[in-house]
Scaffold this motif. Structure first.
Motif, PDB file in Angstrom:
ATOM      1  N   SER A 285       0.832  -1.208   0.000  1.00 52.59           N
ATOM      2  CA  SER A 285       0.000   0.000   0.000  1.00 52.59           C
ATOM      3  C   SER A 285       0.865   1.257   0.000  1.00 52.59           C
ATOM      4  O   SER A 285       0.460   2.299  -0.515  1.00 52.59           O
ATOM      5  N   ALA A 286       2.074   1.147   0.554  1.00 49.48           N
ATOM      6  CA  ALA A 286       2.948   2.337   0.639  1.00 49.48           C
ATOM      7  C   ALA A 286       3.415   2.795  -0.737  1.00 49.48           C
ATOM      8  O   ALA A 286       3.350   3.989  -1.053  1.00 49.48           O
ATOM      9  N   VAL A 287       3.876   1.864  -1.566  1.00 52.96           N
ATOM     10  CA  VAL A 287       4.358   2.287  -2.898  1.00 52.96           C
ATOM     11  C   VAL A 287       3.184   2.682  -3.792  1.00 52.96           C
ATOM     12  O   VAL A 287       3.331   3.542  -4.673  1.00 52.96           O
ATOM     13  N   THR A 288       2.010   2.085  -3.552  1.00 54.34           N
ATOM     14  CA  THR A 288       0.835   2.457  -4.345  1.00 54.34           C
ATOM     15  C   THR A 288       0.375   3.868  -3.980  1.00 54.34           C
ATOM     16  O   THR A 288       0.025   4.676  -4.842  1.00 54.34           O
ATOM     17  N   LEU A 289       0.415   4.176  -2.680  1.00 56.41           N
ATOM     18  CA  LEU A 289       0.074   5.533  -2.237  1.00 56.41           C
ATOM     19  C   LEU A 289       1.095   6.544  -2.739  1.00 56.41           C
ATOM     20  O   LEU A 289       0.735   7.583  -3.309  1.00 56.41           O
ATOM     21  N   ALA A 290       2.364   6.223  -2.534  1.00 58.36           N
ATOM     22  CA  ALA A 290       3.426   7.175  -2.898  1.00 58.36           C
ATOM     23  C   ALA A 290       3.540   7.352  -4.404  1.00 58.36           C
ATOM     24  O   ALA A 290       3.915   8.430  -4.877  1.00 58.36           O
ATOM     25  N   GLY A 291       3.208   6.298  -5.157  1.00 61.13           N
ATOM     26  CA  GLY A 291       3.325   6.361  -6.608  1.00 61.13           C
ATOM     27  C   GLY A 291       1.994   6.710  -7.267  1.00 61.13           C
ATOM     28  O   GLY A 291       1.630   7.879  -7.402  1.00 61.13           O
ATOM     29  N   TYR A 292       1.260   5.674  -7.631  1.00 63.25           N
ATOM     30  CA  TYR A 292       0.020   5.822  -8.403  1.00 63.25           C
ATOM     31  C   TYR A 292      -0.990   6.791  -7.775  1.00 63.25           C
ATOM     32  O   TYR A 292      -1.451   7.734  -8.416  1.00 63.25           O
ATOM     33  N   LEU A 293      -1.356   6.547  -6.522  1.00 66.67           N
ATOM     34  CA  LEU A 293      -2.453   7.326  -5.935  1.00 66.67           C
ATOM     35  C   LEU A 293      -2.108   8.799  -5.825  1.00 66.67           C
ATOM     36  O   LEU A 293      -2.909   9.677  -6.179  1.00 66.67           O
ATOM     37  N   TYR A 294      -0.897   9.082  -5.332  1.00 68.10           N
ATOM     38  CA  TYR A 294      -0.498  10.480  -5.152  1.00 68.10           C
ATOM     39  C   TYR A 294      -0.444  11.202  -6.498  1.00 68.10           C
ATOM     40  O   TYR A 294      -0.962  12.314  -6.635  1.00 68.10           O
ATOM     41  N   GLN A 295       0.171  10.558  -7.464  1.00 68.37           N
ATOM     42  CA  GLN A 295       0.311  11.219  -8.767  1.00 68.37           C
ATOM     43  C   GLN A 295      -1.036  11.406  -9.454  1.00 68.37           C
ATOM     44  O   GLN A 295      -1.295  12.439 -10.083  1.00 68.37           O
ATOM     45  N   GLU A 296      -1.921  10.441  -9.325  1.00 69.26           N
ATOM     46  CA  GLU A 296      -3.241  10.587  -9.964  1.00 69.26           C
ATOM     47  C   GLU A 296      -4.126  11.581  -9.206  1.00 69.26           C
ATOM     48  O   GLU A 296      -5.031  12.179  -9.797  1.00 69.26           O
ATOM     49  N   MET A 297      -3.883  11.758  -7.920  1.00 65.42           N
ATOM     50  CA  MET A 297      -4.590  12.837  -7.211  1.00 65.42           C
ATOM     51  C   MET A 297      -4.073  14.186  -7.680  1.00 65.42           C
ATOM     52  O   MET A 297      -4.848  15.124  -7.900  1.00 65.42           O
ATOM     53  N   LYS A 298      -2.772  14.290  -7.820  1.00 65.55           N
ATOM     54  CA  LYS A 298      -2.173  15.542  -8.284  1.00 65.55           C
ATOM     55  C   LYS A 298      -2.718  15.926  -9.662  1.00 65.55           C
ATOM     56  O   LYS A 298      -2.926  17.100  -9.959  1.00 65.55           O
ATOM     57  N   LYS A 299      -2.966  14.906 -10.518  1.00 68.15           N
ATOM     58  CA  LYS A 299      -3.493  15.169 -11.866  1.00 68.15           C
ATOM     59  C   LYS A 299      -5.003  15.406 -11.849  1.00 68.15           C
ATOM     60  O   LYS A 299      -5.581  15.759 -12.869  1.00 68.15           O
ATOM     61  N   GLY A 300      -5.652  15.101 -10.713  1.00 71.33           N
ATOM     62  CA  GLY A 300      -7.091  15.333 -10.633  1.00 71.33           C
ATOM     63  C   GLY A 300      -7.949  14.141 -11.044  1.00 71.33           C
ATOM     64  O   GLY A 300      -9.182  14.244 -11.084  1.00 71.33           O
ATOM     65  N   LYS A 301      -7.320  13.005 -11.360  1.00 73.98           N
ATOM     66  CA  LYS A 301      -8.132  11.823 -11.660  1.00 73.98           C
ATOM     67  C   LYS A 301      -8.948  11.433 -10.426  1.00 73.98           C
ATOM     68  O   LYS A 301     -10.104  11.044 -10.542  1.00 73.98           O
ATOM     69  N   TYR A 302      -8.298  11.503  -9.277  1.00 71.58           N
ATOM     70  CA  TYR A 302      -8.999  11.294  -8.013  1.00 71.58           C
ATOM     71  C   TYR A 302      -8.947  12.570  -7.181  1.00 71.58           C
ATOM     72  O   TYR A 302      -7.908  13.233  -7.129  1.00 71.58           O
ATOM     73  N   ASN A 303     -10.047  12.883  -6.522  1.00 74.28           N
ATOM     74  CA  ASN A 303     -10.045  14.036  -5.618  1.00 74.28           C
ATOM     75  C   ASN A 303     -10.284  13.651  -4.166  1.00 74.28           C
ATOM     76  O   ASN A 303      -9.899  14.371  -3.256  1.00 74.28           O
ATOM     77  N   ALA A 331      -7.814   3.723   8.499  1.00 72.96           N
ATOM     78  CA  ALA A 331      -8.230   4.482   7.317  1.00 72.96           C
ATOM     79  C   ALA A 331      -7.877   5.958   7.444  1.00 72.96           C
ATOM     80  O   ALA A 331      -7.973   6.534   8.531  1.00 72.96           O
ATOM     81  N   ILE A 332      -7.453   6.537   6.340  1.00 71.13           N
ATOM     82  CA  ILE A 332      -7.299   7.995   6.275  1.00 71.13           C
ATOM     83  C   ILE A 332      -8.004   8.510   5.018  1.00 71.13           C
ATOM     84  O   ILE A 332      -7.964   7.872   3.973  1.00 71.13           O
ATOM     85  N   SER A 333      -8.646   9.651   5.173  1.00 69.46           N
ATOM     86  CA  SER A 333      -9.226  10.321   4.000  1.00 69.46           C
ATOM     87  C   SER A 333      -8.174  11.255   3.435  1.00 69.46           C
ATOM     88  O   SER A 333      -7.553  12.021   4.177  1.00 69.46           O
ATOM     89  N   ILE A 334      -8.013  11.190   2.123  1.00 66.43           N
ATOM     90  CA  ILE A 334      -7.071  12.090   1.453  1.00 66.43           C
ATOM     91  C   ILE A 334      -7.870  12.852   0.406  1.00 66.43           C
ATOM     92  O   ILE A 334      -8.505  12.255  -0.461  1.00 66.43           O
ATOM     93  N   GLN A 335      -7.848  14.169   0.522  1.00 64.03           N
ATOM     94  CA  GLN A 335      -8.705  14.982  -0.348  1.00 64.03           C
ATOM     95  C   GLN A 335      -7.927  16.142  -0.950  1.00 64.03           C
ATOM     96  O   GLN A 335      -7.083  16.751  -0.291  1.00 64.03           O
ATOM     97  N   ASN A 336      -8.231  16.427  -2.199  1.00 60.90           N
ATOM     98  CA  ASN A 336      -7.545  17.539  -2.865  1.00 60.90           C
ATOM     99  C   ASN A 336      -7.972  18.904  -2.324  1.00 60.90           C
ATOM    100  O   ASN A 336      -7.215  19.870  -2.425  1.00 60.90           O
ATOM    101  N   LYS A 337      -9.168  18.960  -1.785  1.00 63.32           N
ATOM    102  CA  LYS A 337      -9.677  20.228  -1.268  1.00 63.32           C
ATOM    103  C   LYS A 337      -9.809  20.117   0.245  1.00 63.32           C
ATOM    104  O   LYS A 337     -10.373  19.145   0.745  1.00 63.32           O
ATOM    105  N   PHE A 338      -9.304  21.110   0.961  1.00 69.93           N
ATOM    106  CA  PHE A 338      -9.464  21.100   2.423  1.00 69.93           C
ATOM    107  C   PHE A 338     -10.684  21.924   2.789  1.00 69.93           C
ATOM    108  O   PHE A 338     -10.780  23.089   2.425  1.00 69.93           O
ATOM    109  N   GLU A 339     -11.610  21.294   3.479  1.00 69.31           N
ATOM    110  CA  GLU A 339     -12.832  22.032   3.863  1.00 69.31           C
ATOM    111  C   GLU A 339     -12.969  22.115   5.362  1.00 69.31           C
ATOM    112  O   GLU A 339     -12.785  21.135   6.054  1.00 69.31           O
TER     113      GLU A 339
END
Lengths: 339, 339
Positions: A285-303, A331-339
């Motif tokens: 889960s660490a390399v998936t978070l650090a790689g795929y998930l983080y980069q796809e959040m940065k690109k906006g595929k996931y918010n 569990a942690i929620s990771i969100q592109n927008k802080f509300e």
């Protein structure tokens, strides 16, 4: 009740805590997997010039730490804590990787939930005013894990379909009270769940009840629903565990089928790479978070992601003594927008 | 810089976080030691009706947790987190002890520094507004530790004078944002220190540099001096390690000779009980804190303690691979008056 608490097991991180940098280094098999392009570095063989698998695993974490720090632009003395752990007995991969860092260190043991555990505590340490910048990191190594938990690799033991493949890799993040997101917004800390599964070749089944418990608790505590997330992703349940988790969550009245994935099923192409039920290990889960998930959040595929680290809290001694396998999920929620 | 931070590795806990209850259960040898009257319970033999030493260790922690909760007067659902760890591979003593607790769990690995590590994080979680009540607990067991780290007990191996004796015992505390003290007021989180000691029969020497580093850092960060404490107490350096620690601290310009003690030297009468350099194990500092130190603070014998948990971060695998022993030490200030 402190205002940050939401329900039984959840807290709201009420100031913007960003993931400001991530890094991942993986082994050759992982590099050839479907997420290969997202890793910072792929090593050429599982020894990486070291004399043992254990030393190679430590080197993975040490070099990953170095990349996280470099990419963050922070100076060493701006980092207040490192939170880390791994699967090796007495967490020696982390202890030896970090012994020259010169940074306050909290050692963790959460088995394969360590990435989520460390990020949970890291976010709280910053949100609580105890730190500006915290590194959360973990690692695993197929060879050191097989040797320690199962059989000598030289035996070439046959693996049942439910078996998973321990990821060779280290991944981690730097969290900061500065930065522009993605933000860690909720932390739901799991309790140990043990439904009596004893088959250490079926860790997915052992961990699935804990994962389901934490996911359902997260929704109940936060008032959020599955549709508030683009992606709900567990650590390393593999194909058997994922199916079970989905079913257990559904029984509690939450339908996650349409947006639920598992890092263990994404890290390898299990058909082509012969990894059976999928990947596992703290690194999964660490390399998936650090790689795929983080980069796809940065690109906006996931918010909005609900990242659920899953750990099987057994040892080879407990297994030999006939014990079942307690599971835990954070569990942690990771969100592109802080509300 | 967040206002709670003091210097490089220290935070000030700026709301009153009390130790509201403690408990300790120990083995027969510990019960016969100089601090015997301070423990809640002494078990009759090291198996305690269980089928293995590992299961006995889990039972120690489970029953200690139960006593901590009972003495606190808190209901189970008022406890927000348990922070725990132990010496067994994959921390199974804790995992199995706590699997029925139904409370959010953060697993830690800090070797024998676990009591201080868990109390450090526990105090910060409450002070940060994430929790009302947190249990911090750990355990060790001579037989399970010897078997895992050294030789089969049946061999009757000879022990060098620098060897220490792993405490059979579990100790822990409940921290709360209610209560009338003693309070945790400062947390100084250690970094890993490794001066190259390789003798796993001389853990005191391996840990002393880390202890000295944390003690000196605590004074520098907080602006406090040795005379601000009635007692500065390390976890389990034993007689050789304590001497070395005192010397290293003195070289940095701080004289702690008059008010410095070590739990490892207090837990046994090493002359009469043949424990060589002293006690060790996660349980050593935990039962001393939960028993002697807490009760003597309550009576007013001590008003200001610097409690320094000390851990040796090795495994038998790392030792076999010729590695040195990294040490770590975490310090917390415990004071009867919150200022």
């Amino acid at each position: 009740m402190p205002t940050k608490r939401k329900g039984k097991q959840t807290v709201k991180i009420d100031s913007p805590i960003s993931i400001i940098s991530t890094a991942s280094i993986v082994g050759p098999k992982e590099g050839q997997g479907p997420l290969g392009i997202y890793y910072d570095m792929v090593i050429e063989d599982e020894m990486w010039g070291e004399k043992s698998w254990e030393k190679a695993e430590s080197k993975l974490m040490k070099e990953t730490l170095s990349k996280i720090i470099n990419k963050s632009g922070k100076a060493l003395d701006e980092i207040n804590y490192i939170l880390a752990g791994d699967l090796l007995n007495q967490c020696t991969a982390s202890n030896f990787a970090l012994r020259e860092a010169g940074i306050s260190f909290f050692g963790l043991y959460g088995a394969c939930s360590t990435m989520a555990e460390s990020a949970s505590l890291g976010a709280m340490l910053i949100n609580g005013g105890f730190a500006d910048n915290v590194v959360c990191i973990t690692s695993s190594h197929f060879c050191s894990a097989e040797k320690q938990f199962r059989f000598p690799l030289e035996l070439g033991s046959q693996r049942p379909p439910t078996a998973q493949w321990t990821v060779i890799g280290s991944g981690g993040v730097m969290l900061s009270n500065q930065g522009i997101g993605p933000y860690i917004t909720y932390v739901t800390t799991g309790k140990i769940v043990d439904l009596g599964v004893k088959d250490s070749n079926n860790m997915g089944a052992a961990m699935a009840p804990a994962a389901a418990d934490t996911i359902v608790t997260h929704f109940k505590d936060s008032g959020l629903s599955p549709s508030d997330y683009d992606l709900i992703i567990t650590g390393d349940l593999g194909s058997f565990g994922k199916e079970l988790c989905e079913e257990l969550v559904s029984k509690q009245g939450y339908d996650i089928k349409s947006n639920y994935a598992d890092c263990g099923m994404m890290v390898y192409d299990s058909q082509k790479q012969d990894t059976h039920s999928g990947g596992s290990g703290c690194g999964c889960s660490a390399v998936t978070l650090a790689g795929y998930l983080y980069q796809e959040m940065k690109k906006g595929k996931y918010n909005n992601i609900l990242f659920v680290g899953t750990g099987a809290l057994l040892s080879s001694t407990s297994a030999q003594q006939g014990e079942s396998i307690p599971g835990i999920a954070h569990a942690i929620s990771i969100q592109n927008k802080f509300e």
